[in-house]
Scaffold this active site. Sequence first.
Site, PDB file in Angstrom:
ATOM      1  N   LYS A 172     -77.676  32.540-112.047  1.00 27.63           N
ATOM      2  CA  LYS A 172     -76.084  32.675-110.605  1.00 27.63           C
ATOM      3  C   LYS A 172     -76.860  32.278-109.045  1.00 27.63           C
ATOM      4  O   LYS A 172     -77.650  33.155-108.634  1.00 27.63           O
ATOM      5  CB  LYS A 172     -76.500  34.966-110.720  1.00 27.63           C
ATOM      6  CG  LYS A 172     -75.255  35.012-110.437  1.00 27.63           C
ATOM      7  CD  LYS A 172     -74.003  34.505-109.097  1.00 27.63           C
ATOM      8  CE  LYS A 172     -74.632  35.591-107.919  1.00 27.63           C
ATOM      9  NZ  LYS A 172     -74.523  34.885-106.204  1.00 27.63           N
ATOM     10  N   CYS A 226     -86.227  30.483 -94.486  1.00 28.58           N
ATOM     11  CA  CYS A 226     -86.613  31.200 -94.627  1.00 28.58           C
ATOM     12  C   CYS A 226     -88.479  31.030 -93.910  1.00 28.58           C
ATOM     13  O   CYS A 226     -89.234  32.272 -93.788  1.00 28.58           O
ATOM     14  CB  CYS A 226     -87.228  32.604 -95.962  1.00 28.58           C
ATOM     15  SG  CYS A 226     -87.206  31.126 -97.317  1.00 28.58           S
ATOM     16  N   PHE A 272     -77.819  30.916-101.151  1.00 31.99           N
ATOM     17  CA  PHE A 272     -76.992  29.433-100.099  1.00 31.99           C
ATOM     18  C   PHE A 272     -78.242  28.386 -99.547  1.00 31.99           C
ATOM     19  O   PHE A 272     -77.993  27.002 -99.386  1.00 31.99           O
ATOM     20  CB  PHE A 272     -76.229  29.929 -98.811  1.00 31.99           C
ATOM     21  CG  PHE A 272     -76.868  29.958 -97.639  1.00 31.99           C
ATOM     22  CD1 PHE A 272     -76.570  28.626 -96.421  1.00 31.99           C
ATOM     23  CD2 PHE A 272     -76.921  31.370 -96.925  1.00 31.99           C
ATOM     24  CE1 PHE A 272     -77.084  28.418 -95.802  1.00 31.99           C
ATOM     25  CE2 PHE A 272     -76.972  31.203 -96.233  1.00 31.99           C
ATOM     26  CZ  PHE A 272     -77.214  30.062 -94.776  1.00 31.99           C
TER      27      PHE A 272
HETATM   28  P1  NAD Z   1     -77.610  36.565 -99.297  1.00 37.06           P
HETATM   29  O1  NAD Z   1     -79.101  37.850 -99.704  1.00 37.06           O
HETATM   30  O2  NAD Z   1     -76.439  37.337 -98.698  1.00 37.06           O
HETATM   31  O3  NAD Z   1     -77.426  36.094-100.664  1.00 37.06           O
HETATM   32  C1  NAD Z   1     -77.868  36.259-101.988  1.00 37.06           C
HETATM   33  C2  NAD Z   1     -77.334  36.142-103.271  1.00 37.06           C
HETATM   34  O4  NAD Z   1     -77.678  37.797-103.512  1.00 37.06           O
HETATM   35  C3  NAD Z   1     -76.709  35.419-103.497  1.00 37.06           C
HETATM   36  O5  NAD Z   1     -77.335  34.735-104.974  1.00 37.06           O
HETATM   37  C4  NAD Z   1     -75.495  35.633-103.569  1.00 37.06           C
HETATM   38  O6  NAD Z   1     -74.302  35.647-104.542  1.00 37.06           O
HETATM   39  C5  NAD Z   1     -76.476  37.634-103.731  1.00 37.06           C
HETATM   40  N1  NAD Z   1     -75.408  38.743-102.988  1.00 37.06           N
HETATM   41  C6  NAD Z   1     -74.472  39.075-101.803  1.00 37.06           C
HETATM   42  N2  NAD Z   1     -74.334  39.737-101.809  1.00 37.06           N
HETATM   43  C7  NAD Z   1     -74.401  40.804-102.948  1.00 37.06           C
HETATM   44  C8  NAD Z   1     -74.749  42.401-103.012  1.00 37.06           C
HETATM   45  N3  NAD Z   1     -74.014  42.773-102.655  1.00 37.06           N
HETATM   46  N4  NAD Z   1     -74.884  42.017-104.303  1.00 37.06           N
HETATM   47  C9  NAD Z   1     -75.335  41.624-104.859  1.00 37.06           C
HETATM   48  N5  NAD Z   1     -75.733  40.585-104.906  1.00 37.06           N
HETATM   49  C10 NAD Z   1     -75.540  39.950-104.012  1.00 37.06           C
HETATM   50  O7  NAD Z   1     -78.479  35.991 -98.652  1.00 37.06           O
HETATM   51  P2  NAD Z   1     -78.265  33.933 -98.712  1.00 37.06           P
HETATM   52  O8  NAD Z   1     -77.239  34.599 -97.127  1.00 37.06           O
HETATM   53  O9  NAD Z   1     -77.283  33.512 -98.873  1.00 37.06           O
HETATM   54  O10 NAD Z   1     -80.058  33.668 -98.364  1.00 37.06           O
HETATM   55  C11 NAD Z   1     -80.454  33.508 -96.714  1.00 37.06           C
HETATM   56  C12 NAD Z   1     -81.575  34.515 -96.578  1.00 37.06           C
HETATM   57  O11 NAD Z   1     -82.057  34.302 -98.151  1.00 37.06           O
HETATM   58  C13 NAD Z   1     -82.098  34.899 -95.802  1.00 37.06           C
HETATM   59  O12 NAD Z   1     -82.247  36.183 -95.943  1.00 37.06           O
HETATM   60  C14 NAD Z   1     -83.267  34.342 -96.050  1.00 37.06           C
HETATM   61  O13 NAD Z   1     -84.433  34.380 -95.005  1.00 37.06           O
HETATM   62  C15 NAD Z   1     -83.778  34.832 -97.330  1.00 37.06           C
HETATM   63  N6  NAD Z   1     -83.910  33.512 -98.125  1.00 37.06           N
HETATM   64  C16 NAD Z   1     -85.966  34.179 -98.296  1.00 37.06           C
HETATM   65  C17 NAD Z   1     -86.383  33.193 -99.056  1.00 37.06           C
HETATM   66  C18 NAD Z   1     -87.979  33.826 -99.336  1.00 37.06           C
HETATM   67  O14 NAD Z   1     -88.447  32.807-100.084  1.00 37.06           O
HETATM   68  N7  NAD Z   1     -88.422  34.820 -99.032  1.00 37.06           N
HETATM   69  C19 NAD Z   1     -86.624  31.544 -99.394  1.00 37.06           C
HETATM   70  C20 NAD Z   1     -85.064  31.489 -99.396  1.00 37.06           C
HETATM   71  C21 NAD Z   1     -83.981  32.919 -98.715  1.00 37.06           C
END
Ligand code: NAD
Length: 503
Positions: free
Chosen positions: A165, A273, A141
Amino acid sequence: MAREAGGEPARTADIFDPSAGQVQRRVALGGKAELDQAMQAALAAQPAWAATNPQRRARVMFRYKELIEANMQNLAELLASEHGKVVADAKGDIQRGLEVIEFCCGIPHALKGEYTTGAGPGIDIYTMRLPLGICAGITPFNFPAMIPMWMFGPAIATGNAFILKPSERDPSVPVRLAELMSEAGLPDGILQVLHGDKEMVDAILDHPDIKAVSFVGSSDIAHYVYSRGTAAGKRVQAMGGAKNHGIVMPDADLDQTVNDLCGAAFGSAGERCMALPVVVPVGEDTAERLKAKLIPAIEALRVGVSSDPDAHYGPVITAAHKQKIEGYIQMGVDEGAELLIDGRGFKLQGHGDGFFVGPTLFDRVTTEMTTYKEEIFGPVLQIVRAKTFDEAVELPSAHQYGNGVAIFTRNGNAAREFASRVNVGMVGINVPIPVPVAYHSFGGWKRSGFGDHNQHGMEGVRFWTKVKTVTARWPDGGFDLPRGSEDGGPARLGDSFVIPTMG
Ligand code: NAD
């Protein structure tokens, strides 16, 4: 046309206006049936797109860049309204993605192969960099414009079809980005947006015709996506969470450092992040001087609605996330850290239901504390005091996450040693958020990144392509080559040879 596929209306997710704390729309969550339909379109479209010469594919990127620029303001406002980050930050989100598109405008150059003439007697060798076929991206997000563009820009420019997605929490900007690709001239079926949650992610990971998956999100899910996708034979890159440290050396310019820390720890409500939620002053004297400057600077931060042009940061994404962050603040108190500024219970006048968390500062945080070990992903800055430079190098190096790190110092030797020793993927030297520019690549280590290739730059080109190597020998075919004209002038082999138009 870029397609937005809905799902069974029975399953929907709420999209909030985080500043108001109200649901503003809902998104239908899809699954296997929607993916199968999109895959048919992708499979039908991709061969012709792969066969389109790279210069023509690049022209779509040039037109796309212009369209994004023309739509910057309305995209930023839409992004801010669903995410909660302030409009200036939303523009930054779009701009950093756009820079990857600019890189993709030069894709013909990046796709040039290698060539060796005379590798053996009469033998030449050359490589081709070819698209994989149908690829997918699953995005978080917190950067609903930049991260989709990190992925679909190079995936499409290199000749793949792409299924995006996006996060179900702020999916409207990704849909607009795909619509603008259609306007830029991308053929139908090459970029499609499918909404969903775990069900859609699993369908993507299990689909036999999807060759590569790029994921960015939290670490547990990144690891899950990496394991399940690679077990299914796919190429997977999966970026995870982070806990970035900022090391402050005794000789650092403290005014500049405090300014940088305020932006890096609290900007976008800490939901980055590459945020800097841990600051490590080296030596007690540095810690005291830093603390004295940090407290008033943090107290002066303005929290506001995402459309407030003077706000430093806005609300967090959901009420559940606000609750989680406030839970971590309580945990920090219970664990014995010293709470210097408490952001819990923050209410913005006139927006009492908004998901706001005030800026929070802890001192005397230690490595045993859960609040140090885990990612909080909110406007919370933790001071962890180090006695020595070696201890300061060890802290981020030993942490489970290894996304980014920064050192603030005037000492080039210390900075150089730090950069070479620290066990983290991206390092800033007096740069608080060292996100590499588009023609370099982005990627963290340890639980911040699973897989072999980073995002964007030549790493992105490598991730979205496969290499074919041709070893060629042309034996004497038994016919005489005309080696000179009768009047002794040069051979006229090219008499009727006309250079075809490439574009
Ligand atoms: P999230 O892991 O909740 O969701 C990411 C994606 O995974 C979404 O599209 C979501 O629909 C999907 N998803 C959620 N639950 C799932 C499940 N159980 N099984 C399969 N898919 C699932 O992350 P978020 O809250 O949207 O984003 C924040 C996180 O992303 C933080 O931990 C942040 O550090 C990380 N992030 C990392 C980077 C990087 O480059 N390392 C960049 C941006 C954000």
